[in-house]
Design a protein around this motif. Structure first.
Motif, short mmCIF file in Angstrom:
data_model
loop_
_atom_site.label_atom_id
_atom_site.label_comp_id
_atom_site.label_asym_id
_atom_site.label_seq_id
_atom_site.Cartn_x
_atom_site.Cartn_y
_atom_site.Cartn_z
N THR A 23 0.86 -1.33 0.03
CA THR A 23 -0.05 -0.11 0.05
C THR A 23 0.87 1.02 -0.02
O THR A 23 0.75 2.14 -0.92
CB THR A 23 -0.94 -0.08 1.31
OG1 THR A 23 -1.80 -1.13 0.80
CG2 THR A 23 -1.76 1.22 1.14
N PRO A 24 1.71 1.45 0.85
CA PRO A 24 2.71 2.64 0.80
C PRO A 24 3.42 2.85 -0.37
O PRO A 24 3.60 3.88 -0.93
CB PRO A 24 3.64 2.67 2.26
CG PRO A 24 3.61 1.14 2.46
CD PRO A 24 2.02 0.58 2.07
N SER A 25 3.83 1.44 -1.00
CA SER A 25 4.72 1.74 -2.20
C SER A 25 3.81 2.40 -3.44
O SER A 25 4.15 3.11 -3.98
CB SER A 25 5.10 0.36 -2.48
OG SER A 25 5.96 0.00 -1.46
N MET A 26 2.68 1.83 -3.56
CA MET A 26 1.72 2.02 -4.38
C MET A 26 1.25 3.56 -4.27
O MET A 26 1.19 4.47 -5.26
CB MET A 26 0.21 1.16 -4.37
CG MET A 26 0.71 -0.13 -4.71
SD MET A 26 1.38 -0.36 -6.44
CE MET A 26 0.06 0.19 -7.32
N MET A 27 1.22 3.88 -3.07
CA MET A 27 0.70 5.45 -2.91
C MET A 27 1.87 6.47 -3.11
O MET A 27 1.68 7.32 -3.87
CB MET A 27 0.37 5.71 -1.47
CG MET A 27 -0.75 5.14 -0.92
SD MET A 27 -1.10 5.56 0.91
CE MET A 27 -1.19 7.00 0.81
N PHE A 28 3.27 5.78 -3.19
CA PHE A 28 4.36 6.64 -3.52
C PHE A 28 4.35 6.81 -5.03
O PHE A 28 4.71 7.77 -5.59
CB PHE A 28 5.63 6.19 -2.80
CG PHE A 28 6.98 6.69 -3.47
CD1 PHE A 28 7.35 7.82 -2.90
CD2 PHE A 28 7.79 6.16 -4.39
CE1 PHE A 28 8.41 8.62 -3.18
CE2 PHE A 28 8.75 6.90 -4.88
CZ PHE A 28 9.21 8.01 -4.21
#
Length: 671
Positions: A334-339
């Protein structure tokens, strides 16, 4: 409830004595829980075979094809209305912006004249901006047009929400029906499984697959199917709208797709095995808890609470580590995709601003495109974040499918034979049986139990006594020879037909949560109240029932802790008495009653055995002196047979057993 593992067709308790369980453990090679603090024998960890298991799970949706088509159409409608919304709102922004800019110019001036004035003043960028608008100089914001646009957008979003809600409602029904059928298949499968499967598996492990894993599959399907469908349709719809607005900005936005797939694939590859381990450790922990709390009295008696707590702590720690690792690794998505989404947003904002300045695109279209970029990256993020839910669900599905793929017991014959006689003649003809192919247990055994005879089976622990009667019940299939009942091979009968003619009372009692009346009536569902009472009186249950507060309506809890072990034994004997079987099997049936009650029950059993063939497994030889035939077994073979007096006179294995018991009793008395 206390249950040894299986039940007869008559509803009397059936299963394996401790002797037989020891035999199985020594011959099966599979690990077994030996006590409340024994280590659980769990299946070895295997890497998740994700593709085939996922396809098989989705294949169970096949009966719901029509519903899935409806769900897809509803999802398309909901997504279509939702995707059009930003473009409509962009038009509203253009209406406001053009009205504000137009109010700065005098009325009567044309748009081209306003552009020419800007260029003449050397403001080419402003002129390019004006050229990309639909400008009416001197006119402010058209609030009527703005209201119509906003009402249209509101209607689109309301329609989208309605279709999405209906789609979720229909899909929920589909998922619950799929899980309902899966539970039914597992339940049916368990009834078709051979007893040997349950000898190899811990009850807690089996229960974990039937409950925890199926619940996890249900939650995974519920969360992923709808979201995946909506997300994929949203991506398609948004891509189309982005290319309509600006192909250049659309290409920039699509850079996020390969990056998203690379990140998701790398993380998923590392988390797959962790989810398999998580559910494997869940099953192990359930098995340990089930053992510990089933035998909590034994644990306390021997003061083994620290060992049990240590075993629980160790398994709980393994589950914690596996769960933490699986959730942590999958949570990186999730944080990777948000980045990645934020980087895409920055590029679109910069390039879009430059395009507005050159008049190639309106500010409303840039606003709509930014919304689309969010709508584009959001479903990708959602799909990626659902990877942990999907992996967990497929891991559970694989465990359930392993259960469904286990070999089943031999099916009943398509054209079963009918037993016309009621004599109860049982014959073993050159019977061979082994739990493991390389370890023989019973070889070429032959014997005949004539109608009305009482056949006692004695011998040391592990000799195969309980195995012998379990073969009669077809709890296990013989490897050679045949067993006949009234001249008919038991393999030519259905199991229900065979077991409905047999009553079985075990050393391990089985009572369910219900009244004493219900537990006795389990032996014959059609029995009248008077028949139940007659069976209770004949087996001396009536003698202690009246001392209970509610008499026959006394509710026995799941563990049967509100009646004594001997009273539970009497209730199971009453149940067999009520079933009125043609063949009776008693496996240490009076081992839990006191000496005086045993004498009374022996008289009741004598009445019950009259005109019936009876097999009696006994360790106390004093209880089978009057048997018509006594079989002495050692290592799966009948080494002696005859009546009590004949075997004593032969001075063989039976005589040695008999003398050892009475010598021990005399020594205890003398001491």
């Amino acid at each position: 409830m206390t249950r040894p593992g299986a039940g007869t067709g008559t509803g009397t308790a059936a299963g394996r004595s401790e002797e037989d369980r020891k035999t199985i453990r020594s011959n099966s090679g599979g690990p077994r829980g030996g006590g409340p603090f024994a280590n659980a024998g769990m299946p070895t960890e295997e890497s998740l075979n994700f593709g085939p298991s996922a396809r098989r799970l989705l294949g169970r949706l096949a009966p719901e094809r029509v519903g899935l088509v409806v769900v897809t159409l509803l999802a398309i409608a909901g997504v279509a209305f939702s995707v059009i919304g930003p473009k409509i709102l962009g038009n509203a922004t253009d209406t406001i912006f053009e009205g504000v800019i137009g109010s700065r110019f005098p009325a009567g001036l044309t748009q081209q004249q306003a552009i020419d004035e800007a260029r003449a003043a050397g403001n080419d960028t402003y002129a390019d901006l004006l050229s990309g608008m639909t400008l009416i100089p001197g006119q402010g914001v058209d609030f009527g047009e703005l209201g119509r646009i906003l009402l249209l957008a509101l209607g689109l979003y309301l329609a989208s929400s309605l279709f999405t809600w209906i789609q979720a409602y229909v899909l929920n029904g589909i998922v619950q029906r799929v899980i309902y059928r899966l539970r039914a298949d597992v339940e049916s499968k368990l009834h078709r499984m051979p007893l040997a499967y349950f000898d190899r598996q811990q009850r807690g492990e089996v229960l974990s697959r039937v409950t925890n894993d199926i619940d996890n599959i249900s939650q995974s399907l519920q969360q992923t199917l709808s979201q995946l469908l909506i997300s994929l349709l949203t991506v398609v719809g948004v891509v189309v709208m982005m290319f309509v607005i600006s192909p250049l900005l659309a290409l920039i936005a699509l850079i996020a797709v390969p990056l998203s797939f690379v990140v998701t694939a790398q993380v998923a590859k590392r988390s797959q095995k962790m989810f398999v381990a998580q559910w494997r450790h869940t099953g192990a922990l359930n098995g340990q808890i089930e053992e510990a709390f089933t035998g909590h009295s034994l644990v306390k008696v021997f003061g083994r609470q620290p060992e049990v707590e240590a075993a629980f702590g160790a398994k709980n720690e393994e589950l914690y580590k596996a769960s933490f690792g699986a959730q942590f690794v999958s949570g990186i998505i999730t944080p990777s995709m948000m980045f990645i989404g934020n980087l895409t947003y920055v590029f679109i904002a910069v390039v879009g601003g430059l395009r507005v300045a050159t008049g190639a695109i309106t500010i409303g279209d840039v606003q709509a495109f930014i919304q689309y970029s969010r709508q584009f990256t959001q479903p990708l993020t959602q799909v990626a974040s659902m990877a942990n839910v999907l992996q967990s669900g497929v891991a559970s599905a694989e465990r359930v499918f392993e259960l469904l793929d286990e070999p089943e017991q031999t099916p009943d014959p398509e054209h079963p034979a009918a037993v016309t006689g009621t004599e109860g003649r049982v014959a073993f003809e050159d019977v061979s049986f082994r739990y493991r192919p390389d370890q023989p247990l019973i070889e070429d055994l032959s014997l005949v139990a004539e109608p009305g005879q009482t056949v006692a089976i004695v011998g040391p622990t592990g000799a195969g006594k309980t195995t012998l009667v379990n073969l009669i019940m077809r709890f296990y299939e013989i490897d050679g020879g045949r067993i006949t009942l009234d001249g008919v091979d038991t393999r030519d009968l259905t199991r229900d037909a065979l077991r409905s003619r047999i009553g079985m009372v075990l050393q391990d009692t089985w009572l369910f949560g219900g009244t004493i009346r219900d537990n006795i009536g389990y032996g014959n569902p059609d029995a009248t109240e008077e028949q139940i009472l007659d069976a209770a009186r004949a087996t001396y249950v009536d003698r202690f029932v009246h001392s209970l507060p509610d008499g026959y309506d006394t509710v026995i809890d799941e563990e049967g802790s509100n009646v004594s072990a001997g009273e539970k034994q009497l209730i199971t004997i009453a149940r067999a008495f009520l079933a009125d079987p043609a063949l009776l099997i008693l496996d240490e049936a009076t081992s839990s009653v006191d000496t005086r009650t045993e004498l009374l029950v022996q008289h009741a059993m004598a009445a019950l055995r009259s005109d019936r063939t009876s097999f009696v497994i006994a360790h106390r030889l004093s209880t089978i002196r009057d048997a018509d035939l006594i079989l002495v077994m050692e290592d799966g073979h009948i080494v002696e047979q005859g009546d009590h007096e004949h075997l004593l006179a032969a001075d063989g294995a039976y005589a040695r057993l008999y003398r050892s018991q009475f010598a021990a009793g005399s020594a205890a008395t003398t001491g």
